[in-house]
Design a protein around this motif. Structure first.
Motif, PDB file in Angstrom:
ATOM      1  N   ALA A   6       9.255  -4.642  -1.419  1.00 47.62           N
ATOM      2  CA  ALA A   6       8.367  -3.485  -1.365  1.00 47.62           C
ATOM      3  C   ALA A   6       8.659  -2.660  -0.112  1.00 47.62           C
ATOM      4  O   ALA A   6       8.727  -1.423  -0.179  1.00 47.62           O
ATOM      5  CB  ALA A   6       6.902  -3.932  -1.367  1.00 47.62           C
ATOM      6  N   PHE A   7       8.867  -3.325   1.007  1.00 50.10           N
ATOM      7  CA  PHE A   7       9.185  -2.598   2.235  1.00 50.10           C
ATOM      8  C   PHE A   7      10.523  -1.880   2.101  1.00 50.10           C
ATOM      9  O   PHE A   7      10.656  -0.716   2.485  1.00 50.10           O
ATOM     10  CB  PHE A   7       9.202  -3.522   3.453  1.00 50.10           C
ATOM     11  CG  PHE A   7       9.714  -2.828   4.684  1.00 50.10           C
ATOM     12  CD1 PHE A   7       8.931  -1.881   5.328  1.00 50.10           C
ATOM     13  CD2 PHE A   7      10.989  -3.078   5.166  1.00 50.10           C
ATOM     14  CE1 PHE A   7       9.406  -1.199   6.446  1.00 50.10           C
ATOM     15  CE2 PHE A   7      11.469  -2.400   6.275  1.00 50.10           C
ATOM     16  CZ  PHE A   7      10.678  -1.464   6.917  1.00 50.10           C
ATOM     17  N   LEU A   8      11.521  -2.565   1.561  1.00 48.96           N
ATOM     18  CA  LEU A   8      12.839  -1.928   1.396  1.00 48.96           C
ATOM     19  C   LEU A   8      12.744  -0.708   0.478  1.00 48.96           C
ATOM     20  O   LEU A   8      13.349   0.334   0.749  1.00 48.96           O
ATOM     21  CB  LEU A   8      13.855  -2.932   0.849  1.00 48.96           C
ATOM     22  CG  LEU A   8      14.260  -4.049   1.806  1.00 48.96           C
ATOM     23  CD1 LEU A   8      15.152  -5.063   1.105  1.00 48.96           C
ATOM     24  CD2 LEU A   8      14.943  -3.487   3.040  1.00 48.96           C
ATOM     25  N   TRP A   9      11.975  -0.836  -0.600  1.00 49.74           N
ATOM     26  CA  TRP A   9      11.798   0.298  -1.507  1.00 49.74           C
ATOM     27  C   TRP A   9      11.061   1.440  -0.798  1.00 49.74           C
ATOM     28  O   TRP A   9      11.440   2.601  -0.921  1.00 49.74           O
ATOM     29  CB  TRP A   9      11.065  -0.140  -2.770  1.00 49.74           C
ATOM     30  CG  TRP A   9      10.767   0.993  -3.703  1.00 49.74           C
ATOM     31  CD1 TRP A   9       9.547   1.393  -4.128  1.00 49.74           C
ATOM     32  CD2 TRP A   9      11.710   1.875  -4.333  1.00 49.74           C
ATOM     33  NE1 TRP A   9       9.668   2.474  -4.973  1.00 49.74           N
ATOM     34  CE2 TRP A   9      10.984   2.790  -5.126  1.00 49.74           C
ATOM     35  CE3 TRP A   9      13.103   1.985  -4.306  1.00 49.74           C
ATOM     36  CZ2 TRP A   9      11.587   3.785  -5.870  1.00 49.74           C
ATOM     37  CZ3 TRP A   9      13.706   2.991  -5.054  1.00 49.74           C
ATOM     38  CH2 TRP A   9      12.952   3.872  -5.823  1.00 49.74           C
ATOM     39  N   ALA A  10      10.041   1.107  -0.035  1.00 53.53           N
ATOM     40  CA  ALA A  10       9.304   2.132   0.714  1.00 53.53           C
ATOM     41  C   ALA A  10      10.241   2.826   1.701  1.00 53.53           C
ATOM     42  O   ALA A  10      10.219   4.055   1.841  1.00 53.53           O
ATOM     43  CB  ALA A  10       8.119   1.516   1.446  1.00 53.53           C
TER      44      ALA A  10
ATOM     45  N   LEU B 216       7.965   5.123   9.009  1.00 55.11           N
ATOM     46  CA  LEU B 216       7.197   5.785   7.950  1.00 55.11           C
ATOM     47  C   LEU B 216       6.972   4.813   6.793  1.00 55.11           C
ATOM     48  O   LEU B 216       5.895   4.773   6.200  1.00 55.11           O
ATOM     49  CB  LEU B 216       7.918   7.050   7.477  1.00 55.11           C
ATOM     50  CG  LEU B 216       7.200   7.900   6.440  1.00 55.11           C
ATOM     51  CD1 LEU B 216       5.825   8.339   6.938  1.00 55.11           C
ATOM     52  CD2 LEU B 216       8.053   9.121   6.096  1.00 55.11           C
ATOM     53  N   ALA B 217       7.979   3.998   6.498  1.00 51.52           N
ATOM     54  CA  ALA B 217       7.854   3.011   5.420  1.00 51.52           C
ATOM     55  C   ALA B 217       6.748   2.000   5.715  1.00 51.52           C
ATOM     56  O   ALA B 217       6.008   1.603   4.815  1.00 51.52           O
ATOM     57  CB  ALA B 217       9.183   2.294   5.199  1.00 51.52           C
ATOM     58  N   LYS B 218       6.615   1.595   6.976  1.00 51.99           N
ATOM     59  CA  LYS B 218       5.541   0.665   7.356  1.00 51.99           C
ATOM     60  C   LYS B 218       4.177   1.299   7.085  1.00 51.99           C
ATOM     61  O   LYS B 218       3.275   0.637   6.565  1.00 51.99           O
ATOM     62  CB  LYS B 218       5.654   0.281   8.828  1.00 51.99           C
ATOM     63  CG  LYS B 218       6.814  -0.638   9.135  1.00 51.99           C
ATOM     64  CD  LYS B 218       6.901  -0.904  10.628  1.00 51.99           C
ATOM     65  CE  LYS B 218       8.139  -1.694  10.978  1.00 51.99           C
ATOM     66  NZ  LYS B 218       8.275  -1.882  12.429  1.00 51.99           N
ATOM     67  N   ASP B 219       4.048   2.573   7.438  1.00 57.69           N
ATOM     68  CA  ASP B 219       2.790   3.286   7.177  1.00 57.69           C
ATOM     69  C   ASP B 219       2.504   3.355   5.679  1.00 57.69           C
ATOM     70  O   ASP B 219       1.374   3.153   5.239  1.00 57.69           O
ATOM     71  CB  ASP B 219       2.838   4.708   7.750  1.00 57.69           C
ATOM     72  CG  ASP B 219       2.878   4.729   9.269  1.00 57.69           C
ATOM     73  OD1 ASP B 219       2.540   3.710   9.894  1.00 57.69           O
ATOM     74  OD2 ASP B 219       3.261   5.785   9.818  1.00 57.69           O
ATOM     75  N   VAL B 220       3.532   3.637   4.910  1.00 55.71           N
ATOM     76  CA  VAL B 220       3.377   3.743   3.452  1.00 55.71           C
ATOM     77  C   VAL B 220       2.955   2.404   2.867  1.00 55.71           C
ATOM     78  O   VAL B 220       2.034   2.340   2.049  1.00 55.71           O
ATOM     79  CB  VAL B 220       4.671   4.276   2.792  1.00 55.71           C
ATOM     80  CG1 VAL B 220       4.650   4.074   1.283  1.00 55.71           C
ATOM     81  CG2 VAL B 220       4.880   5.746   3.139  1.00 55.71           C
ATOM     82  N   ILE B 221       3.600   1.335   3.287  1.00 58.43           N
ATOM     83  CA  ILE B 221       3.248   0.002   2.774  1.00 58.43           C
ATOM     84  C   ILE B 221       1.798  -0.328   3.103  1.00 58.43           C
ATOM     85  O   ILE B 221       1.065  -0.853   2.259  1.00 58.43           O
ATOM     86  CB  ILE B 221       4.208  -1.075   3.331  1.00 58.43           C
ATOM     87  CG1 ILE B 221       5.555  -0.972   2.632  1.00 58.43           C
ATOM     88  CG2 ILE B 221       3.650  -2.472   3.167  1.00 58.43           C
ATOM     89  CD1 ILE B 221       5.538  -1.318   1.151  1.00 58.43           C
ATOM     90  N   GLN B 222       1.369  -0.007   4.303  1.00 59.93           N
ATOM     91  CA  GLN B 222      -0.034  -0.264   4.662  1.00 59.93           C
ATOM     92  C   GLN B 222      -0.972   0.526   3.755  1.00 59.93           C
ATOM     93  O   GLN B 222      -1.981  -0.005   3.283  1.00 59.93           O
ATOM     94  CB  GLN B 222      -0.287   0.111   6.120  1.00 59.93           C
ATOM     95  CG  GLN B 222       0.265  -0.896   7.084  1.00 59.93           C
ATOM     96  CD  GLN B 222      -0.050  -0.537   8.526  1.00 59.93           C
ATOM     97  OE1 GLN B 222      -0.389   0.595   8.848  1.00 59.93           O
ATOM     98  NE2 GLN B 222       0.063  -1.522   9.406  1.00 59.93           N
TER      99      GLN B 222
ATOM    100  N   THR C 118       2.981   7.078  -3.212  1.00 64.67           N
ATOM    101  CA  THR C 118       2.367   7.100  -1.888  1.00 64.67           C
ATOM    102  C   THR C 118       3.356   7.680  -0.871  1.00 64.67           C
ATOM    103  O   THR C 118       2.980   8.487  -0.017  1.00 64.67           O
ATOM    104  CB  THR C 118       1.920   5.684  -1.467  1.00 64.67           C
ATOM    105  OG1 THR C 118       1.021   5.171  -2.454  1.00 64.67           O
ATOM    106  CG2 THR C 118       1.241   5.686  -0.107  1.00 64.67           C
ATOM    107  N   ALA C 119       4.621   7.292  -0.979  1.00 65.53           N
ATOM    108  CA  ALA C 119       5.655   7.834  -0.085  1.00 65.53           C
ATOM    109  C   ALA C 119       5.806   9.339  -0.285  1.00 65.53           C
ATOM    110  O   ALA C 119       5.918  10.094   0.692  1.00 65.53           O
ATOM    111  CB  ALA C 119       6.989   7.133  -0.328  1.00 65.53           C
TER     112      ALA C 119
END
Length: 161
Positions: free
Chosen positions: A17-21, A31-37, A67-68
């Motif tokens: 999920a993180f890699l996809w984000a 930005l991906a960390k924010d999206v995952i949260q 979400t991204a």
């Protein structure tokens, strides 16, 4: 899916999920960390619900993608312009180009389809569901992206010789 099953599912697929984000965010890890949260909050608060349990990973990737897109729009980084296939991508790759940088040079839809299929073990049908596109459209992006990557890799090999 009850709360324990959901927790187990999210833990199991967190890395993917993180890699996809990250891929959806233009390879921006922060930005991906924010999206995952945000995605996890949407899921845990019930704002994002799975209609059927047939394809939970596909559902998760859809929530991440949208979400991204929302996050990129809010930051003014999202562009919905479709560029013609052969525009701006014809530059020859440098020797130091990684596979990731080659994928980044593809048009956005081709990137997303190839990343889902090759890096996230999704079928073209699952990718079509995530992208909310017709399967024929996804096949076209998949074929064009593979052909372009093959061409660039072959050009790259000629530079290495």
């Amino acid at each position: 899916m009850n709360r324990n099953q959901l927790d187990t599912f999210l833990r199991k697929h967190h890395r993917e999920a993180f890699l996809w984000a990250r891929q959806c965010c233009g390879f921006d890890g922060e930005l991906a960390k924010d999206v995952i949260q945000q995605v996890y909050l949407k899921i845990l608060e019930g704002k994002a619900r799975m209609k059927t349990e047939a394809h939970p990973k596909t559902w998760l990737f859809s929530v991440i993608r949208f979400t991204a897109m929302d996050e990129l729009r809010s930051k003014g980084k999202w562009q919905e312009v479709e560029i013609e296939e052969n525009m701006a991508w014809e530059t020859e790759p440098e020797e130091s180009d990684s596979h990731e940088s080659l994928i980044r040079r593809l048009p956005k839809m081709q990137q997303e389809v190839l990343l889902m299929v090759f890096y996230h073990d999704m079928t073209l049908e699952e990718a079509a569901k995530v992208l909310q596109l017709h399967i024929g459209t996804v096949r076209t992006h998949y074929d064009r992206g593979k052909k372009k990557l093959k061409e660039w890799i072959e050009i790259r090999k000629t530079f290495e010789v």
